[in-house]
Write a protein that holds these residues in place. Structure first.
Motif, PDB file in Angstrom:
ATOM      1  N   ASN A  48       0.804  -1.222   0.000  1.00 61.92           N
ATOM      2  CA  ASN A  48       0.000   0.000   0.000  1.00 61.92           C
ATOM      3  C   ASN A  48       0.839   1.274   0.000  1.00 61.92           C
ATOM      4  N   ASN A  49       2.051   1.208   0.508  1.00 61.89           N
ATOM      5  CA  ASN A  49       2.902   2.393   0.623  1.00 61.89           C
ATOM      6  C   ASN A  49       4.274   2.150   0.001  1.00 61.89           C
ATOM      7  N   ALA A  50       4.327   1.469  -1.125  1.00 68.97           N
ATOM      8  CA  ALA A  50       5.610   1.075  -1.718  1.00 68.97           C
ATOM      9  C   ALA A  50       6.511   2.281  -1.986  1.00 68.97           C
ATOM     10  N   PHE A  51       5.952   3.351  -2.549  1.00 71.52           N
ATOM     11  CA  PHE A  51       6.782   4.518  -2.856  1.00 71.52           C
ATOM     12  C   PHE A  51       7.411   5.087  -1.595  1.00 71.52           C
ATOM     13  N   TRP A  52       6.587   5.295  -0.555  1.00 74.23           N
ATOM     14  CA  TRP A  52       7.086   5.917   0.670  1.00 74.23           C
ATOM     15  C   TRP A  52       8.068   5.009   1.408  1.00 74.23           C
ATOM     16  N   VAL A  53       7.852   3.706   1.343  1.00 71.70           N
ATOM     17  CA  VAL A  53       8.784   2.772   1.988  1.00 71.70           C
ATOM     18  C   VAL A  53      10.148   2.863   1.329  1.00 71.70           C
ATOM     19  N   PHE A  54      10.183   2.775  -0.006  1.00 71.50           N
ATOM     20  CA  PHE A  54      11.478   2.805  -0.697  1.00 71.50           C
ATOM     21  C   PHE A  54      12.116   4.192  -0.638  1.00 71.50           C
ATOM     22  N   ALA A  55      11.304   5.244  -0.666  1.00 72.85           N
ATOM     23  CA  ALA A  55      11.856   6.595  -0.516  1.00 72.85           C
ATOM     24  C   ALA A  55      12.444   6.778   0.883  1.00 72.85           C
ATOM     25  N   SER A  56      11.810   6.196   1.885  1.00 72.30           N
ATOM     26  CA  SER A  56      12.323   6.303   3.262  1.00 72.30           C
ATOM     27  C   SER A  56      13.616   5.517   3.436  1.00 72.30           C
ATOM     28  N   VAL A  57      13.699   4.347   2.818  1.00 74.27           N
ATOM     29  CA  VAL A  57      14.938   3.558   2.885  1.00 74.27           C
ATOM     30  C   VAL A  57      16.075   4.342   2.233  1.00 74.27           C
ATOM     31  N   PHE A  58      15.819   4.872   1.046  1.00 78.69           N
ATOM     32  CA  PHE A  58      16.842   5.668   0.352  1.00 78.69           C
ATOM     33  C   PHE A  58      17.206   6.902   1.172  1.00 78.69           C
ATOM     34  N   GLY A  59      16.190   7.587   1.715  1.00 79.00           N
ATOM     35  CA  GLY A  59      16.435   8.782   2.513  1.00 79.00           C
ATOM     36  C   GLY A  59      17.229   8.491   3.777  1.00 79.00           C
ATOM     37  N   LEU A  60      16.922   7.386   4.437  1.00 84.74           N
ATOM     38  CA  LEU A  60      17.653   7.002   5.643  1.00 84.74           C
ATOM     39  C   LEU A  60      19.137   6.810   5.339  1.00 84.74           C
ATOM     40  N   ILE A  61      19.421   6.050   4.285  1.00 87.39           N
ATOM     41  CA  ILE A  61      20.818   5.789   3.929  1.00 87.39           C
ATOM     42  C   ILE A  61      21.501   7.079   3.476  1.00 87.39           C
ATOM     43  N   ALA A  62      20.793   7.896   2.697  1.00 81.00           N
ATOM     44  CA  ALA A  62      21.391   9.143   2.201  1.00 81.00           C
ATOM     45  C   ALA A  62      21.686  10.122   3.333  1.00 81.00           C
ATOM     46  N   GLY A 118      37.193   8.726  -0.720  1.00 76.87           N
ATOM     47  CA  GLY A 118      36.625   7.447  -1.137  1.00 76.87           C
ATOM     48  C   GLY A 118      36.297   6.552   0.038  1.00 76.87           C
ATOM     49  N   VAL A 119      37.230   6.440   0.976  1.00 77.17           N
ATOM     50  CA  VAL A 119      37.001   5.608   2.155  1.00 77.17           C
ATOM     51  C   VAL A 119      35.912   6.221   3.039  1.00 77.17           C
ATOM     52  N   ALA A 120      35.895   7.550   3.144  1.00 80.79           N
ATOM     53  CA  ALA A 120      34.867   8.222   3.940  1.00 80.79           C
ATOM     54  C   ALA A 120      33.476   7.989   3.350  1.00 80.79           C
ATOM     55  N   LEU A 121      33.372   8.077   2.020  1.00 78.15           N
ATOM     56  CA  LEU A 121      32.080   7.820   1.369  1.00 78.15           C
ATOM     57  C   LEU A 121      31.654   6.370   1.569  1.00 78.15           C
ATOM     58  N   GLU A 122      32.595   5.456   1.412  1.00 74.67           N
ATOM     59  CA  GLU A 122      32.278   4.037   1.602  1.00 74.67           C
ATOM     60  C   GLU A 122      31.836   3.784   3.046  1.00 74.67           C
ATOM     61  N   THR A 123      32.515   4.391   4.001  1.00 68.65           N
ATOM     62  CA  THR A 123      32.139   4.242   5.406  1.00 68.65           C
ATOM     63  C   THR A 123      30.741   4.798   5.655  1.00 68.65           C
ATOM     64  N   GLY A 124      30.467   5.969   5.110  1.00 68.43           N
ATOM     65  CA  GLY A 124      29.147   6.567   5.293  1.00 68.43           C
ATOM     66  C   GLY A 124      28.035   5.713   4.716  1.00 68.43           C
ATOM     67  N   LEU A 161      28.196   2.415   4.149  1.00 67.85           N
ATOM     68  CA  LEU A 161      28.106   1.141   4.862  1.00 67.85           C
ATOM     69  C   LEU A 161      27.392   1.288   6.204  1.00 67.85           C
ATOM     70  N   LEU A 162      27.539   2.436   6.827  1.00 67.77           N
ATOM     71  CA  LEU A 162      26.879   2.667   8.108  1.00 67.77           C
ATOM     72  C   LEU A 162      25.529   3.352   7.946  1.00 67.77           C
TER      73      LEU A 162
END
Length: 192
Positions: A54-68, A86-92, A94-95
């Protein structure tokens, strides 16, 4: 007055700093996989899959937003500690996913009535999906970090310089019980 889960967590933290931590780890190892599986099964059984539909767009947008958002905070922090971009971006990246403790916190908040059922379910789904896509994010982060580090690499003629006063010594990595003993023996033998 604390919950059993929080008490076990605090007890584990305290025992991890003792000299018995290795023996405890050996005793717990056979149960670790079983308990992790049981934990994730109970979390998975509590998630309502119709909420994803029912909320596929908001779920995937929230996952992307959380990681971003987490990567945008962690990457500059890692850069301040002297890591390459490069290592700083990879660390960010990954976490960037949510952690397992979010399951405990959100579940407790739902039980105590601090979060509505729909909001709690939504947060559990976002947490789960962010953890599921972590291997893919790790692959992308590694590639992006390599590209960024190649772009910002030093000139090829730059070679490390020898430091004359930093030869003929021993580096002790870790000053725990054994590290202190090794350092004391080295000091007694006048070895730098």
């Amino acid at each position: 007055g604390l919950s059993m889960a929080l008490g076990a967590f605090l007890g584990g933290l305290l025992l991890a700093e003792t000299e018995y931590r290795h023996a405890i780890e050996v005793y717990i190892e056979p149960f670790k996989g079983l308990l992790l599986g049981l934990f994730f099964m109970t979390v998975g059984m509590g998630i309502d899959p119709s909420l994803v539909e029912n909320n596929a767009f908001w779920v995937f947008a929230s996952v992307f937003g959380l990681i971003a958002i987490k990567a945008a905070v962690i990457t500059p922090a890692a850069r301040m500690f002297g890591l390459t971009w490069g290592v700083a971006l990879e660390t960010g990246m990954l976490l960037g996913q949510a952690g397992e403790f979010a399951f405990v916190i959100v579940g407790s908040a739902m039980t105590l009535g601090l979060l509505s059922s729909d909001t709690g379910q939504f947060m559990l789904i976002v947490t789960s999906l962010s953890m599921i896509i972590t291997p893919g994010v790790a692959y992308i982060a590694q590639r992006a970090g390599q590209v960024l580090d190649k772009r910002n690499a030093p000139a090829p003629d730059a070679t490390p310089q020898d430091i004359p006063h930093m030869q003929g010594h021993i580096i002790v990595a870790g000053m725990g019980r054994v590290g202190r003993s090794v350092a004391a023996v080295l000091d007694a033998e006048s070895i730098p």
